[in-house]
Enzyme design. Sequence first.
Site, short mmCIF file in Angstrom:
data_model
loop_
_atom_site.label_atom_id
_atom_site.label_comp_id
_atom_site.label_asym_id
_atom_site.label_seq_id
_atom_site.Cartn_x
_atom_site.Cartn_y
_atom_site.Cartn_z
N SER A 88 0.80 -1.23 0.00
CA SER A 88 0.00 0.00 0.00
C SER A 88 0.84 1.28 0.00
CB SER A 88 -0.96 0.01 1.20
OG SER A 88 -0.25 -0.01 2.41
N LYS B 265 -6.54 3.99 8.54
CA LYS B 265 -5.63 4.95 7.93
C LYS B 265 -6.19 6.37 8.00
CE LYS B 265 -3.53 1.60 4.75
NZ LYS B 265 -3.43 1.12 3.37
#
Length: 788
Positions: free
Chosen positions: A689, A732
């Site tokens: 990611s 996140k």
Amino acid sequence: MKEEIKNIEEELKETRIPDELPVLAIRGGIIFPGVITPLIISTARATKLIDDALVNNKLVCAVSQKNQEIEEAGPADLYQIGTVSYILKMLRFPDGTIRILLQGLKRAQVLEYTQKDPYLKAKISPIIEKEQKDISTEALMRNITSMFQKLSDLAPYLPDELPTVIINLDSPLKLADFVTHYLNIALSEKQRLLEIFDPVERLSQLVPLLSKEISILELSEKIRERVKGELDKSQRDYVLREQLKAIQKELGETDELTSEINELKTKIEKAKMPKEVNEIALKEITRLSRMSPQAAEYTVVRTYLDWLINLPWSIASEDNLDIHRVKQILDQDHYNLTKVKERILEYLSVKKLRKDSKGPILCFVGPPGVGKTSLGRSIARAMGRKFLRFSLGGIRDEAEIRGHRRTYVGALPGRIIQGIRNAGTNNPIFMLDEIDKVGTDFRGDPSSALLEVLDPEQNFSFSDHYLEVPFDLSKVMFITTANMVDTIIPALRDRMEIIEISGYIDEEKMLIAKNFLIDRQLKEAGLTKKNIKFHDKSIYKIISEYTREAGVRNLEREIGSIVRKVARGIAEGNKKKIIVAPKNVNKYLGPQKFFSEVAARQGINGVSTGLAVTAFGGEILFIEATKMKGQKGLLLTGSLGDVMKESAQAALSYIRSHGNEFKINEDFFTNSDVHIHIPAGATPKDGPSAGVAISAALLSLLREKPIDSHIAMTGEITLTGRVLPVGGIKEKMIAANRAGIRTVLLPIENKKDLVEIPEKVKKNLTFKFVKSIKDVYSVLFNSHKQKH
């Protein structure tokens, strides 16, 4: 008596049977012609009938009842075929009953009842039976006689003189009725034979009945012989045991041992074990009774029996199925966690509608400090069940789950069975903490041992190595916790229902602190709200400047530190109420511990802000890139995993191959080395990611243009420049909001995941959705071409 009966029979041959006779209802028997039958008369109606019959001709028509339970039978309750009988004798007893002897004379058919009170009378028609005797009848009679003699030898209920009597019967009529009278068959079957007027037919019908009765008696005899042999063995064992007791008495052992054995037997009865377990326990009791208490094996067997007896085989706590009350308790103990609470309420709702529903296997996954373990304890309190907790962290021995076999010294059951015994019920809530940290070595794989425990289709017969008998775990509600799902073996993960528990945003931490943490720490320190007050801004300051976490564990520690310092002041004599304001937080907790790195990174080329998910929740990562003189070298540092290294190589290759589009000299790599570093080098990092953030750092480095440090990004990249979706969006975004990020670049396919993000976080962030590295470039360096 025999002479008297013979004289009466001679007289009765000449007796004319009248057309009308009193009808005597017979219960539990049937009168046959030629057979003398004793009867007990107890009803007033029957007594009146006998008295009147004795005054007249002593004749009655004896007819059996269809239903033997009726006291006073009416015409509809009697058969149509009976027996004209003569009253031979009558005796009265002090209790009011009468005993009579009836001599059956002839079959008769009841034509019409002429009187009902005080007793029944009816017109009757005697049945005339023709007696024939040929060779076939003679053979049939001999067969019947032989079979009846065999029956007499086997049947204990038949008089000894019957075989002699039956040999002297030369009439088919008398033989058939005599045998039928003494044969042990149903009354309905006897009535059927009474209604057969042909004596030869009656004899033929008797053959299979006699054969069946003989077979039954022979089988009974075999059973008696076998039982007798077993009884003989039991008597022998009894004698030997008595001798053993005498020996033990001489040794001074008998009283204590016998009382202990009897006490164990009583406990086994009270334990209400399943049948197969009960049988094993009794066998072990027998073994124990034959051992000397000084034998080494005695203690092993005794301990094993204690475990069997003390397990809650049939003891279960009653569930609290008041859904509203359970919801209220869950809300009292924990703020938010809506998804988890809804799942518990769904489970209880199903349990309320279907009592035998199997318990779910829930797995709470989330960073430390978000309340996973305390949530399990709260669920147990809400449901009214016992709570057990077993930490799996670092467990490497399979025997911790399944137990040791009894052949080992000091063997014990596994932690599952131990927990069930300690709980005292077979349906506790069993929390298996840190299931993602189970280890494996030469002693076995505990994760594989948990497969049976956590499978509702198997755990109804869980077998512990120590017990070696099945125990039903299907009523136990298992809850597991983990920080990460990836390290749980797939087969085990498939058996559990994963429930993600994300980290808290600052506003949620604020409410948790006000409603839960402060009160708990005040109670721990022996203080009340009269002694101390926290301003909301001071709580925010503790959250932002003294903690950096997804949960609230460190926040509670910092609050506890302040409360303890206040408690010390009160103990030293300070009676004033302490107000914890933002300006004096430093006084209690010291200098600020955490600073925003976002501002410090402002204006630096080759630095981008990435987002990642760790076992501790969401985190921001700063990707740093620099170049130096060299020859096509790519250096990657920061304790990176293979996947992250490959993402960096893919990013560099794509940028080199599309240099013109990004206004970069495509030969920049020919005489240069590129170094990519991710700080916090001691912390291992991996995953795809960070691909977008690495690409952004390289573009910033090569374009010599800084990236706004308030922009963070996440996403996987391909060699063709596509941006692929990633996981952990909620964690996140919470981390980005906590770090002061204002804009986030997300893969366009992650747009659907915004639903999970708290509204307060959404309001603080601006989302830019990208499909490729070109979109990322446009957002970061050409603001007029931004794509939404």
